[in-house]
Design a protein around this motif. Structure first.
Motif, mmCIF file in Angstrom:
data_model
loop_
_atom_site.group_PDB
_atom_site.id
_atom_site.type_symbol
_atom_site.label_atom_id
_atom_site.label_comp_id
_atom_site.label_asym_id
_atom_site.label_seq_id
_atom_site.Cartn_x
_atom_site.Cartn_y
_atom_site.Cartn_z
ATOM 1 N N VAL A 1 -6.536 3.522 -11.027
ATOM 2 C CA VAL A 1 -7.984 3.436 -10.881
ATOM 3 C C VAL A 1 -8.559 2.375 -11.807
ATOM 4 O O VAL A 1 -9.732 2.038 -11.730
ATOM 5 C CB VAL A 1 -8.655 4.796 -11.176
ATOM 6 C CG1 VAL A 1 -8.223 5.825 -10.162
ATOM 7 C CG2 VAL A 1 -8.316 5.270 -12.589
ATOM 8 N N LEU B 1 -2.458 -6.160 -4.463
ATOM 9 C CA LEU B 1 -3.244 -5.919 -3.249
ATOM 10 C C LEU B 1 -4.539 -6.729 -3.273
ATOM 11 O O LEU B 1 -4.960 -7.281 -2.244
ATOM 12 C CB LEU B 1 -3.552 -4.430 -3.112
ATOM 13 C CG LEU B 1 -4.364 -4.024 -1.870
ATOM 14 C CD1 LEU B 1 -3.630 -4.410 -0.589
ATOM 15 C CD2 LEU B 1 -4.657 -2.524 -1.887
ATOM 16 N N THR B 2 -5.161 -6.827 -4.439
ATOM 17 C CA THR B 2 -6.371 -7.639 -4.566
ATOM 18 C C THR B 2 -6.067 -9.098 -4.253
ATOM 19 O O THR B 2 -6.832 -9.776 -3.557
ATOM 20 C CB THR B 2 -6.958 -7.517 -5.984
ATOM 21 O OG1 THR B 2 -7.165 -6.135 -6.299
ATOM 22 C CG2 THR B 2 -8.290 -8.244 -6.090
ATOM 23 N N ASP C 1 -9.831 -0.902 -13.316
ATOM 24 C CA ASP C 1 -10.413 -2.102 -12.724
ATOM 25 C C ASP C 1 -9.504 -3.291 -13.020
ATOM 26 O O ASP C 1 -9.211 -3.573 -14.184
ATOM 27 C CB ASP C 1 -11.803 -2.337 -13.320
ATOM 28 C CG ASP C 1 -12.544 -3.470 -12.628
ATOM 29 O OD1 ASP C 1 -11.921 -4.202 -11.840
ATOM 30 O OD2 ASP C 1 -13.752 -3.617 -12.888
ATOM 31 N N PRO C 2 -9.043 -4.012 -11.970
ATOM 32 C CA PRO C 2 -8.118 -5.126 -12.204
ATOM 33 C C PRO C 2 -8.799 -6.411 -12.648
ATOM 34 O O PRO C 2 -8.150 -7.445 -12.754
ATOM 35 C CB PRO C 2 -7.478 -5.312 -10.822
ATOM 36 C CG PRO C 2 -8.564 -4.933 -9.869
ATOM 37 C CD PRO C 2 -9.302 -3.785 -10.545
ATOM 38 N N SER D 1 1.900 -4.930 -17.392
ATOM 39 C CA SER D 1 2.442 -4.091 -16.322
ATOM 40 C C SER D 1 3.954 -3.922 -16.352
ATOM 41 O O SER D 1 4.462 -2.905 -15.872
ATOM 42 C CB SER D 1 2.033 -4.660 -14.959
ATOM 43 O OG SER D 1 2.576 -5.963 -14.772
ATOM 44 N N MET E 1 -2.750 4.355 -6.242
ATOM 45 C CA MET E 1 -2.866 3.189 -7.103
ATOM 46 C C MET E 1 -3.716 3.490 -8.329
ATOM 47 O O MET E 1 -4.544 4.398 -8.320
ATOM 48 C CB MET E 1 -3.472 2.014 -6.332
ATOM 49 C CG MET E 1 -2.547 1.428 -5.296
ATOM 50 S SD MET E 1 -3.164 -0.134 -4.661
ATOM 51 C CE MET E 1 -1.878 -0.512 -3.467
ATOM 52 N N GLU F 1 1.729 0.684 -11.196
ATOM 53 C CA GLU F 1 0.631 0.846 -10.246
ATOM 54 C C GLU F 1 -0.496 -0.144 -10.516
ATOM 55 O O GLU F 1 -1.204 -0.553 -9.597
ATOM 56 C CB GLU F 1 0.118 2.288 -10.268
ATOM 57 C CG GLU F 1 1.166 3.310 -9.831
ATOM 58 C CD GLU F 1 1.907 2.889 -8.568
ATOM 59 O OE1 GLU F 1 1.258 2.472 -7.587
ATOM 60 O OE2 GLU F 1 3.147 2.951 -8.565
ATOM 61 N N LEU F 2 -0.666 -0.544 -11.774
ATOM 62 C CA LEU F 2 -1.620 -1.613 -12.069
ATOM 63 C C LEU F 2 -1.174 -2.902 -11.382
ATOM 64 O O LEU F 2 -1.982 -3.598 -10.750
ATOM 65 C CB LEU F 2 -1.733 -1.836 -13.574
ATOM 66 C CG LEU F 2 -2.571 -3.053 -14.001
ATOM 67 C CD1 LEU F 2 -4.020 -2.897 -13.556
ATOM 68 C CD2 LEU F 2 -2.489 -3.264 -15.507
ATOM 69 N N ARG G 1 0.649 -3.189 -8.758
ATOM 70 C CA ARG G 1 0.502 -3.035 -7.311
ATOM 71 C C ARG G 1 -0.958 -3.213 -6.885
ATOM 72 O O ARG G 1 -1.254 -3.837 -5.860
ATOM 73 C CB ARG G 1 1.028 -1.662 -6.894
ATOM 74 C CG ARG G 1 1.369 -1.541 -5.421
ATOM 75 C CD ARG G 1 2.342 -0.399 -5.181
ATOM 76 N NE ARG G 1 1.810 0.873 -5.587
ATOM 77 C CZ ARG G 1 1.231 1.748 -4.753
ATOM 78 N NH1 ARG G 1 1.110 1.455 -3.474
ATOM 79 N NH2 ARG G 1 0.791 2.899 -5.202
ATOM 80 N N LYS G 2 -1.876 -2.680 -7.681
ATOM 81 C CA LYS G 2 -3.296 -2.809 -7.342
ATOM 82 C C LYS G 2 -3.755 -4.259 -7.445
ATOM 83 O O LYS G 2 -4.480 -4.758 -6.578
ATOM 84 C CB LYS G 2 -4.144 -1.929 -8.255
ATOM 85 C CG LYS G 2 -5.630 -1.966 -7.909
ATOM 86 C CD LYS G 2 -6.415 -0.913 -8.659
ATOM 87 C CE LYS G 2 -7.878 -0.905 -8.220
ATOM 88 N NZ LYS G 2 -8.650 0.163 -8.888
ATOM 89 N N GLN H 1 0.815 -1.214 0.000
ATOM 90 C CA GLN H 1 0.000 0.000 0.000
ATOM 91 C C GLN H 1 0.848 1.264 0.000
ATOM 92 O O GLN H 1 0.445 2.289 -0.558
ATOM 93 C CB GLN H 1 -0.933 0.003 1.212
ATOM 94 C CG GLN H 1 -2.062 -1.011 1.135
ATOM 95 C CD GLN H 1 -2.877 -1.066 2.413
ATOM 96 O OE1 GLN H 1 -2.356 -0.839 3.507
ATOM 97 N NE2 GLN H 1 -4.161 -1.366 2.286
#
Length: 205
Positions: free
Chosen positions: A47, A181-182, A49-50, A144, A45, A174-175, A177-178, A39
């Motif tokens: 925006v 996190l998911t 949608d992953p 990515s 991060m 950042e994609l 990283r997001k 984080q």
């Protein structure tokens, strides 16, 4: 009576590796630290949608499988994540000290999970799940870790992340990283489910 005793022994034999799994029963601080690092490693991060880069359907499938398969699935995801961050070129987008600490944290969890697994027990299901997982992570890597600096501009025939002298670009970093996190959030949910199925509470670490 004898049949019941044999059934009980069989259940204990199947669950015993999971019941003795330290990662499953503890290491909460380590898991939480891993989330905090991802984080705070970079800026805001993406925006985006992953969904296109995340195997929701595989997590749903594994949710109904045995504890050993669930632990194996978690370990495989962490191994793929570790590999992506090992080959990432996001020096301008991420705090590199936190990146290294994140990788060390993930590697520690991989080691702990490996000690919990009885590999032959998941060999058959592993082949199918592993192939599907590789497809998702291959797509994520292409989008990515390409050195072009923008998500979605991968050139045919090039190997994303193969040029260590080029930065992957903040959008791609950042994609990644997001999506990571998911994964960590879903892994924690799956761990809780596996822990409840395995039973016996143990000391927290």
């Amino acid at each position: 009576m004898l049949r019941s005793s044999l059934l009980l022994l069989l259940i204990v034999a199947v669950l015993s590796p999971a019941l003795g799994c330290d990662w499953l029963r503890g290491y909460r601080d380590l898991r939480n630290r891993t989330v905090v690092l991802i984080q705070t490693m970079g800026g805001p991060m993406a925006v985006q949608d992953p969904t296109d880069y995340f195997p929701y359907n595989l997590y749903r499938q594994v949710h109904s499988r045995g504890v050993q398969v669930q632990l194996w699935f978690i370990r495989e995801n962490l191994q793929h994540i570790h590999d992506l961050y090992h080959r990432s070129n996001c020096s301008s987008a991420w705090n590199q000290q936190k990146r290294m600490e994140f990788m060390q944290s993930v590697e520690r969890q991989i080691q702990e999970l490996s000690s919990c697994l009885k590999e032959p027990d998941v060999a058959k299901e592993r082949r199918i799940l592993a192939k599907q997982l590789r497809r998702f992570y291959r797509k994520l890597r292409r989008q990515s870790l390409e050195p072009s600096g923008s998500v979605g501009s991968h050139q045919p025939g090039s190997d994303p992340g193969s040029n260590p002298g080029s930065d992957s670009g903040s959008a791609g970093c950042e994609l990644l990283r997001k999506v990571t996190l998911t994964h960590l959030n879903r892994i924690d949910f799956l761990r809780n489910h596996a822990y409840q199925r395995a039973g016996s509470p143990g000391p927290k670490r």
